[in-house]
Write a protein that holds these residues in place. Structure first.
Motif, PDB file in Angstrom:
ATOM      1  N   SER A   1      31.336  46.428  33.251  1.00  0.00           N
ATOM      2  CA  SER A   1      32.741  46.944  32.893  1.00  0.00           C
ATOM      3  C   SER A   1      33.789  45.898  33.011  1.00  0.00           C
ATOM      4  O   SER A   1      34.796  45.917  32.005  1.00  0.00           O
ATOM      5  CB  SER A   1      32.452  48.407  33.662  1.00  0.00           C
ATOM      6  N   ALA A   2      33.825  45.212  34.006  1.00  0.00           N
ATOM      7  CA  ALA A   2      34.697  44.177  34.333  1.00  0.00           C
ATOM      8  C   ALA A   2      34.824  43.108  33.484  1.00  0.00           C
ATOM      9  O   ALA A   2      35.594  42.765  32.646  1.00  0.00           O
ATOM     10  CB  ALA A   2      34.618  43.504  35.684  1.00  0.00           C
ATOM     11  N   LYS A   3      33.476  43.213  33.043  1.00  0.00           N
ATOM     12  CA  LYS A   3      33.195  41.879  32.101  1.00  0.00           C
ATOM     13  C   LYS A   3      34.050  42.446  30.536  1.00  0.00           C
ATOM     14  O   LYS A   3      34.318  41.388  29.745  1.00  0.00           O
ATOM     15  CB  LYS A   3      31.949  41.499  31.349  1.00  0.00           C
ATOM     16  N   ARG A   4      33.468  43.898  29.994  1.00  0.00           N
ATOM     17  CA  ARG A   4      33.888  43.856  28.647  1.00  0.00           C
ATOM     18  C   ARG A   4      35.302  43.954  28.901  1.00  0.00           C
ATOM     19  O   ARG A   4      36.041  44.291  27.433  1.00  0.00           O
ATOM     20  CB  ARG A   4      33.824  45.413  28.257  1.00  0.00           C
ATOM     21  N   LEU A   5      36.775  43.893  29.504  1.00  0.00           N
ATOM     22  CA  LEU A   5      38.159  44.014  29.450  1.00  0.00           C
ATOM     23  C   LEU A   5      38.956  42.503  29.282  1.00  0.00           C
ATOM     24  O   LEU A   5      39.442  42.639  28.867  1.00  0.00           O
ATOM     25  CB  LEU A   5      38.479  44.066  30.684  1.00  0.00           C
ATOM     26  N   ALA A   6      37.171  40.822  28.666  1.00  0.00           N
ATOM     27  CA  ALA A   6      37.752  39.864  29.016  1.00  0.00           C
ATOM     28  C   ALA A   6      37.889  39.501  27.650  1.00  0.00           C
ATOM     29  O   ALA A   6      37.372  40.916  26.364  1.00  0.00           O
ATOM     30  CB  ALA A   6      36.877  39.101  29.630  1.00  0.00           C
ATOM     31  N   VAL A   7      38.666  38.991  27.363  1.00  0.00           N
ATOM     32  CA  VAL A   7      39.018  38.190  25.481  1.00  0.00           C
ATOM     33  C   VAL A   7      37.419  36.807  24.857  1.00  0.00           C
ATOM     34  O   VAL A   7      38.381  36.550  24.426  1.00  0.00           O
ATOM     35  CB  VAL A   7      40.850  38.232  25.127  1.00  0.00           C
ATOM     36  N   ASN A   8      38.031  36.282  26.045  1.00  0.00           N
ATOM     37  CA  ASN A   8      37.317  34.754  26.423  1.00  0.00           C
ATOM     38  C   ASN A   8      36.430  34.778  27.518  1.00  0.00           C
ATOM     39  O   ASN A   8      36.133  35.711  28.014  1.00  0.00           O
ATOM     40  CB  ASN A   8      38.147  33.456  25.998  1.00  0.00           C
TER      41      ASN A   8
ATOM     42  N   ASN B   1      35.818  32.681  29.715  1.00  0.00           N
ATOM     43  CA  ASN B   1      36.990  32.061  30.454  1.00  0.00           C
ATOM     44  C   ASN B   1      37.215  33.577  31.372  1.00  0.00           C
ATOM     45  O   ASN B   1      36.904  33.671  32.933  1.00  0.00           O
ATOM     46  CB  ASN B   1      37.640  31.054  30.853  1.00  0.00           C
ATOM     47  N   GLU B   2      38.441  35.069  31.146  1.00  0.00           N
ATOM     48  CA  GLU B   2      38.114  35.179  30.796  1.00  0.00           C
ATOM     49  C   GLU B   2      36.991  36.126  31.495  1.00  0.00           C
ATOM     50  O   GLU B   2      37.045  36.883  32.881  1.00  0.00           O
ATOM     51  CB  GLU B   2      38.816  36.324  30.237  1.00  0.00           C
ATOM     52  N   SER B   3      35.689  36.549  31.357  1.00  0.00           N
ATOM     53  CA  SER B   3      34.885  36.919  31.629  1.00  0.00           C
ATOM     54  C   SER B   3      34.089  36.475  32.514  1.00  0.00           C
ATOM     55  O   SER B   3      33.542  37.957  33.981  1.00  0.00           O
ATOM     56  CB  SER B   3      33.436  37.388  30.300  1.00  0.00           C
ATOM     57  N   GLU B   4      34.000  35.404  32.787  1.00  0.00           N
ATOM     58  CA  GLU B   4      33.674  34.914  34.338  1.00  0.00           C
ATOM     59  C   GLU B   4      34.330  35.287  35.389  1.00  0.00           C
ATOM     60  O   GLU B   4      34.339  35.765  36.759  1.00  0.00           O
ATOM     61  CB  GLU B   4      33.374  33.513  34.357  1.00  0.00           C
ATOM     62  N   GLN B   5      35.909  35.189  35.185  1.00  0.00           N
ATOM     63  CA  GLN B   5      36.836  35.440  36.539  1.00  0.00           C
ATOM     64  C   GLN B   5      36.815  36.472  36.403  1.00  0.00           C
ATOM     65  O   GLN B   5      36.702  37.492  37.567  1.00  0.00           O
ATOM     66  CB  GLN B   5      39.006  35.169  36.112  1.00  0.00           C
ATOM     67  N   TYR B   6      36.568  37.910  35.787  1.00  0.00           N
ATOM     68  CA  TYR B   6      36.606  39.050  36.040  1.00  0.00           C
ATOM     69  C   TYR B   6      34.994  40.165  36.573  1.00  0.00           C
ATOM     70  O   TYR B   6      35.470  40.480  37.058  1.00  0.00           O
ATOM     71  CB  TYR B   6      36.490  39.569  34.329  1.00  0.00           C
ATOM     72  N   GLU B   7      33.318  39.379  36.370  1.00  0.00           N
ATOM     73  CA  GLU B   7      32.985  39.134  36.938  1.00  0.00           C
ATOM     74  C   GLU B   7      32.908  38.984  38.476  1.00  0.00           C
ATOM     75  O   GLU B   7      32.339  39.816  39.337  1.00  0.00           O
ATOM     76  CB  GLU B   7      31.900  38.090  36.073  1.00  0.00           C
ATOM     77  N   TRP B   8      33.518  37.534  38.571  1.00  0.00           N
ATOM     78  CA  TRP B   8      34.053  37.595  39.898  1.00  0.00           C
ATOM     79  C   TRP B   8      34.824  37.963  40.976  1.00  0.00           C
ATOM     80  O   TRP B   8      33.967  38.730  41.837  1.00  0.00           O
ATOM     81  CB  TRP B   8      34.539  35.678  40.134  1.00  0.00           C
TER      82      TRP B   8
END
Length: 239
Positions: A122-129, A131-138
């Motif tokens: 659910s966190a990764k789905r908020l990302a648009v790229n 880099n954001e996916s990695e940050q949101y998962e962290w």
């Protein structure tokens, strides 16, 4: 220090040889026997209610609660065995404690509401790229574990503040951490030396930070029959 996901704990000092070592011991607000009796009644109703999602949710949650309180008792027994320098008892209770973590993880994995994978995805789905996916998962991993303000030898004051009983988090994060800690206790008895608390804290923090940065995937779908698993665990630990 916290091994298990306890919301409340108190500290007791145990003498080990010529040293004094500080351990956090679990606190229980109620008699777990009453919860175990309630679980038996809940299981008996399973043939009629198993098809109802809210029943399965409560069944998993109640079974998880009784097993976690048992784990608290087993952990306390391990600590007391360490304090009395009883290696055989420490190893026996340690094995049971680690097995309980694995069993609870399997139980939680049988219901969609108790999955670490759902939280991370659910966190990764908020990302648009990427880099954001990695940050949101962290961010998502950090919130439910160490948080961020740790040093090399001092854990975050908020560590485990947002701990969750989720399948994947128990087996993927808490189980290795508990194994490291209990293994360190056993080794200190074997080598007749003081438990190296500072070394353990460094290893724990390093391990937590690695886990926060990792990208391992976790299931987003429940697996197994919740009622069958709960019945099996009741027979294993309480019958």
């Amino acid at each position: 220090m916290l091994l298990w996901a306890n919301s409340n704990e108190h500290t007791r000092l145990l003498g080990v040889g010529d040293t004094i070592t500080c351990f956090s011991l679990p606190h229980s607000w109620y008699n777990n026997e009453e919860a175990i009796n309630a679980l038996k009644l809940f299981l008996d109703a399973g043939k009629e209610l198993d098809g109802i999602p809210t029943y399965r949710y409560d069944l998993v949650d109640l079974t998880r609660q009784t097993l976690s309180k048992l784990a608290n008792e087993v952990y306390l027994s391990a600590v007391l065995a360490y304090g009395s320098r009883d290696s055989n008892s420490l190893n026996s209770h340690s094995r049971k404690f680690l097995q309980l973590i694995e069993d609870i993880d399997e139980l939680l994995g049988s219901d969609d509401n108790f999955l670490l994978g759902t939280w991370l995805e659910s966190a990764k789905r908020l990302a648009v790229n990427e880099n954001e996916s990695e940050q949101y998962e962290w961010n998502a991993r950090t919130q439910v574990t160490m948080w961020y303000d740790n040093t090399k030898y001092k854990q975050s004051q908020l560590h485990d503040y947002a701990n969750k009983f989720w399948s994947g988090l128990l087996k993927g994060y808490y189980l290795p951490r508990a194994s490291m800690y209990l293994g360190g206790m056993a080794k200190s008895l074997e080598e007749k030396r003081e438990f190296e608390l500072t070394k353990w804290r460094r290893e724990w923090i390093e391990y937590s930070n690695r886990w926060q940065r990792s990208r391992d995937s976790y299931s987003v779908e429940a697996r197994g029959d919740a009622l069958a698993i709960a019945n099996s665990l009741y027979r294993k630990y309480f019958a």
